[in-house]
Write a protein that holds these residues in place. Sequence first.
Motif, PDB file in Angstrom:
ATOM      1  N   THR A 114       0.816  -1.213   0.000  1.00  0.00           N
ATOM      2  CA  THR A 114       0.000   0.000   0.000  1.00  0.00           C
ATOM      3  C   THR A 114       0.851   1.264   0.000  1.00  0.00           C
ATOM      4  OG1 THR A 114      -0.113  -0.133   2.420  1.00  0.00           O
ATOM      5  CG2 THR A 114      -1.900  -1.166   1.182  1.00  0.00           C
ATOM      6  N   GLN A 115       2.083   1.180   0.530  1.00  0.00           N
ATOM      7  CA  GLN A 115       2.926   2.371   0.561  1.00  0.00           C
ATOM      8  C   GLN A 115       3.377   2.779  -0.834  1.00  0.00           C
ATOM      9  OE1 GLN A 115       3.336  -0.312   2.341  1.00  0.00           O
ATOM     10  NE2 GLN A 115       3.053   0.294   4.503  1.00  0.00           N
ATOM     11  N   GLN A 116       3.304   1.869  -1.788  1.00  0.00           N
ATOM     12  CA  GLN A 116       3.764   2.155  -3.143  1.00  0.00           C
ATOM     13  C   GLN A 116       2.670   2.775  -4.026  1.00  0.00           C
ATOM     14  OE1 GLN A 116       5.150  -1.657  -4.481  1.00  0.00           O
ATOM     15  NE2 GLN A 116       7.058  -1.567  -3.289  1.00  0.00           N
ATOM     16  N   ILE A 117       1.449   2.955  -3.491  1.00  0.00           N
ATOM     17  CA  ILE A 117       0.350   3.525  -4.283  1.00  0.00           C
ATOM     18  C   ILE A 117       0.546   5.029  -4.395  1.00  0.00           C
ATOM     19  CG2 ILE A 117      -2.144   3.856  -4.414  1.00  0.00           C
ATOM     20  CD1 ILE A 117      -2.487   1.308  -2.800  1.00  0.00           C
ATOM     21  N   THR A 118       0.529   5.551  -5.618  1.00  0.00           N
ATOM     22  CA  THR A 118       0.734   6.975  -5.879  1.00  0.00           C
ATOM     23  C   THR A 118      -0.587   7.612  -6.330  1.00  0.00           C
ATOM     24  OG1 THR A 118       1.323   6.582  -8.190  1.00  0.00           O
ATOM     25  CG2 THR A 118       3.119   6.517  -6.545  1.00  0.00           C
ATOM     26  N   LEU A 119      -0.578   8.949  -6.508  1.00  0.00           N
ATOM     27  CA  LEU A 119      -1.753   9.665  -6.977  1.00  0.00           C
ATOM     28  C   LEU A 119      -2.143   9.210  -8.385  1.00  0.00           C
ATOM     29  CD1 LEU A 119      -3.896  11.893  -6.751  1.00  0.00           C
ATOM     30  CD2 LEU A 119      -2.187  13.519  -7.568  1.00  0.00           C
TER      31      LEU A 119
END
Length: 1190
Positions: A46-51
């Motif tokens: 989840t930390q790798q999800i960007t805008l």
Amino acid sequence: MPPKRTRRASPASTGLTAGERLKRTKLTGNAAYSAWGWVGTEATETQQITLEHRLATCGLSKTSNHPLCPNKYVEKQKTPPGSKVVDTPATQGGPTEDVIVISDDEGPSCSSKSCKLNPYCLNYLGQEKWEDADKAYEAYVKAHDLGENPKTHSRQLSTPIGLKNLGATCYANAYLQVWFQDVLFRMGVYQCQPLQDSEHTFENSPIFQLQVTFAAMQHSALNTFNPVKLVESLKLRATEQQDAQEFSKLFMAHLDTEFKKQQNPELQSLITDQFEGKQIYNTVCQNCQRRSERDSSFLEIENNATLEERLSALLEPEILSGDNKYLCQQCDGLQDAKRYTELRELPPVLHFSLLRFVYDISTMERKKSKQSILFPTFIDMDRFLGPPEVRGQRKKRTAIKESKNLYALRGVLLHKGASAYHGHYEAQVFDVQNQSWYQFNDEEVTKIESLVPKLDVSKKNGKGAKDTKKKNGNGPSKARAPPPKKRRRIEDSDSDIEILESPPQTQNGEKSPSSEGPDYISSKDAYMLVYARVGSTSASPMPGNPNGEAATSQSPKVDVEPPPKAMEVVQAMNAAHEKACEDYVQREKETRARFDQIRHSVMDIYRNWNLSSRDEDCVVASRQSLESWISRHLAKPKTPKRTPPPESAGIASKTDSPDISCGDTAASQSLLPVSEIVCPHDRLDPERASDMKVIREVAYTRIAEEDGCRLTPKLTPADVCAECVERMFKEKLYQIEHPRLVSRFDEVAAVEDDEDGYWISKAWLKDWRLTKPKMHTEGELDPPPDAEQFLGDVVCEHGKLATNVTTRRRISAEAYSVLSEIYPGWKPPSTHTEPCAVCETLVHLSREDKREYRKQAEEEKARLKHMHDNALNGNTALLEDIPCAIVPSHFVRSWRQWLMRPSEVSRPDSIDNSQFICEHGLLAFDPNVAGDIDSSTTIIKRSDWDALEQLYSGGPLIAIENAGGKYTHELAVCADCRLQRRTSFDMTEITIRVLGPNDPIPTPQTYNQEPIQPSKPVQTTLTTYSKRQNEGHRKSKRIRQVKEYGKRRKITITKAMSVKELKIMLNDELGIPVISQRLFYRGQELDDSSATMLSLGILSNDTLDLKEENEDIDLLSDTDVEIDGPRKKRVEGQAFGGTLLLGGGSSFGPSVPPSSSPDTGGPVACPACTYENTPGDVACAMCETSLLNV
């Protein structure tokens, strides 16, 4: 020149460029992969999800494959004048035969199907509703309800107007249309003046209201007039159908009374001069030729067959001879005589009553005669005037034009319907103003181009030319070609009328003496015929004209004008109608101006709300909210809105248009929610991306400022919910990784028999191996194999290996390693683990116990065989004169269930009879009352009770014995506790006794609590299955219901149940309609539908009687089909009793003695059945017909 050929667009490249890695985001054409293709490749946590990833979930990223569809509703730009046109080979005149135009690849096509999920496509939201200005305006007017256009009720030129039917006043409307066309009668009505001593009541009198009605029919600007005040002044009951002939006689008598009060001599005798004729009843002695005459006046001639034949039969002499000789005063003895009727004088307007309603002596009721009646378009009445000798000479005359009493058909009153008790009256009348025939059906006025179809002499076999009929004088003509028959039916008329081309023969076989004979009309609906003398002031059709129309040169000019007071009323109605038309036109202008402004604003917004680039400022709205905004002005509002006041400029301002915008001002803006795309966190929901639409922020601002509607909440692409994206990311990552993990497990799960392994729950493993396991919960890890619901499949309650090998499965050590990566705390038992020794011992012992339980159950069943077979079936016939005991029914049920499954169901502990004993030590029920022995009590043999005392504990003993149909018991009955026991219930059963058709209605004196005994003896033996073979086939429901009379039905009720609810339940249970049910409790009828069972004092296990009342077919249906067998006699209505027509006085002014009064000294003959009643009777003793007007 052949057309240019275009080459198909090149297919897009599907391969990868050199050195390019394959990624899910490159797989175009799949919206799901385009939105979530980055899961598991570009982001595994989840930390790798960007805008950009969040935008991709809604199709809003810059790399999205959704195109920016062009706006299809943008106006096409016209080529400005003076612009230069680039020359092409076609314009230069070069060769074009072999030219092939090679175009570049075109963009993706835009359609409602392909762009359904495209947030940048704004083309299919309902904009087409505004493109067609006329259709849009029509929808706008319909939505905002301008009211009915009063112009639709305007009168067309000089077309006659209709009269409103106030419920059942068609009989009066038909006669009013006929009387209005009589110019002399209308003139007389207009000339009637109020008397000096009754000036204040004249405007409420029938005469004045008749003047107003005629004035409206002559000068009204409306196409329909409401004669409600005339009906009220006559005190007629508007909802009751009356006889038109009776109304005509009574109304004429009333007018004659009022006219006689006038000072004008001509007006005093108007009814007599215009409608009244004279006939003479002659009796001539055959011996001395003495003539005895008795004159009589008539307003109509009654007839029920061919007009001329019935007139001839009416005037035919009758020879009085034999027992019917005449007592001649001159001869002073009985002599043969000749009796005949002579018509001496005829009025200008002649009415023929066709006697449609006759009295049927077999049914003692009135009925309608359905035979066809023939009548001519004109008739020579000279042939029927005078004594028989004179009439015989006139019949030899052939020239009709020499007749001084030639009458032309002027009106036909029709009665639609086959019954004398209901129907509808219409009129076909010749209009003297337009010299045309019209059909008057209350408010509907239809022009009849020709009452008699025009004949084309050039055609053979009597084929007629086309005839037409127009409604209200404006409708399109409807062509009609009558069939080539001797009888030609008028097909475009609602009445059943046929035209006979040749005159009918007389009774002697001779045809009409006239060579210029009239056309004959045959009708089954004609009720009254109106003829007018040709050449009189009342304009009439002239003979010789095949259409029955009056000659123009001889048509009188209608210049009769209403009196001033009546005209004032009509002018006020016309002024009000004109004002309503002007107001409607003004509202229509204002509405059109507001519509033009709204349409221009709405179209300008949706033609410029598309994005030109993805970097432009934008707002995300829902598809539903944009559709609602577009169609909001064209859809009917939920709450009615007032019509706005007129604007000075003719156009409503942006902040003052209450019926065109969501709000009047910015402060009162209406909100259009975009909840369809909002998640619980008030952000954009990725799961609802299919409903998202992106518009320019400028368009969003214009919708809020110009139209007063705000899309709320205002969301931009950056407002995609991060929490929802993370939740869905975990789920989609699970859908990717779980199949991989299952594949790894399946590769190493197999284990050989001699290899070591581990035990795992078979149910868990079967579910976990599915692509989407049932145990999986979104956002959570799957439960481990040793979860509570699966642990019992492997481990027993003692923490050891379970003995049941069918619920577990072996897996290899490698497979255990795969699962331990996910569930590190799971420690399964190995395959070398021994099963639990305690569980194995219990299994062996349980088998022994089951055999013991079964043996005990069989012994008790054999010992208590009679109680087992008969305790709960209600059969007490085998217990007569045998000592018995009472036990609770629930004990017997529990005991029988234990007998069926002794190893699974617990054996009853004891017998508790304390519920049947009150606190005083007495019985709380009466065994001799049927309602007290309910489903909670069971009667068994005393010997069975003795056996139960040895097997079970409890008591006390309640001993009873059936001696001669009555139970004897040792304990007395406590009356107070018994009543309290039967009333303290929330839900109980009661018995419904269905009474038969011949059973008397229950009364408190005849009420019997015992059930009605069936005709056959009661069966005292048990029914076996073999006896069903003799019952025959299954009977129909109706036959079964007949056999249920006298039987009892058990139903469950509550305290709060009402009588109405009980009847509805009985309707479902027994099939008896609620309206036919009569319920009785102890002889008292339950007629209060709202009363509850508690308020009525109904006890537990009580009995109600149900009586079915048959429905009255005559009241429910007024059909024309005869019903076989006896039926209830119809009750004749009170006719015109209680109205002003039978009020015995004048509507205004002093009373004037009538011109003639009936002889009350002799018997009164009934006009319906001719029965002679005694003087003073108000109704016929035979048929109950009213005699008030006889």
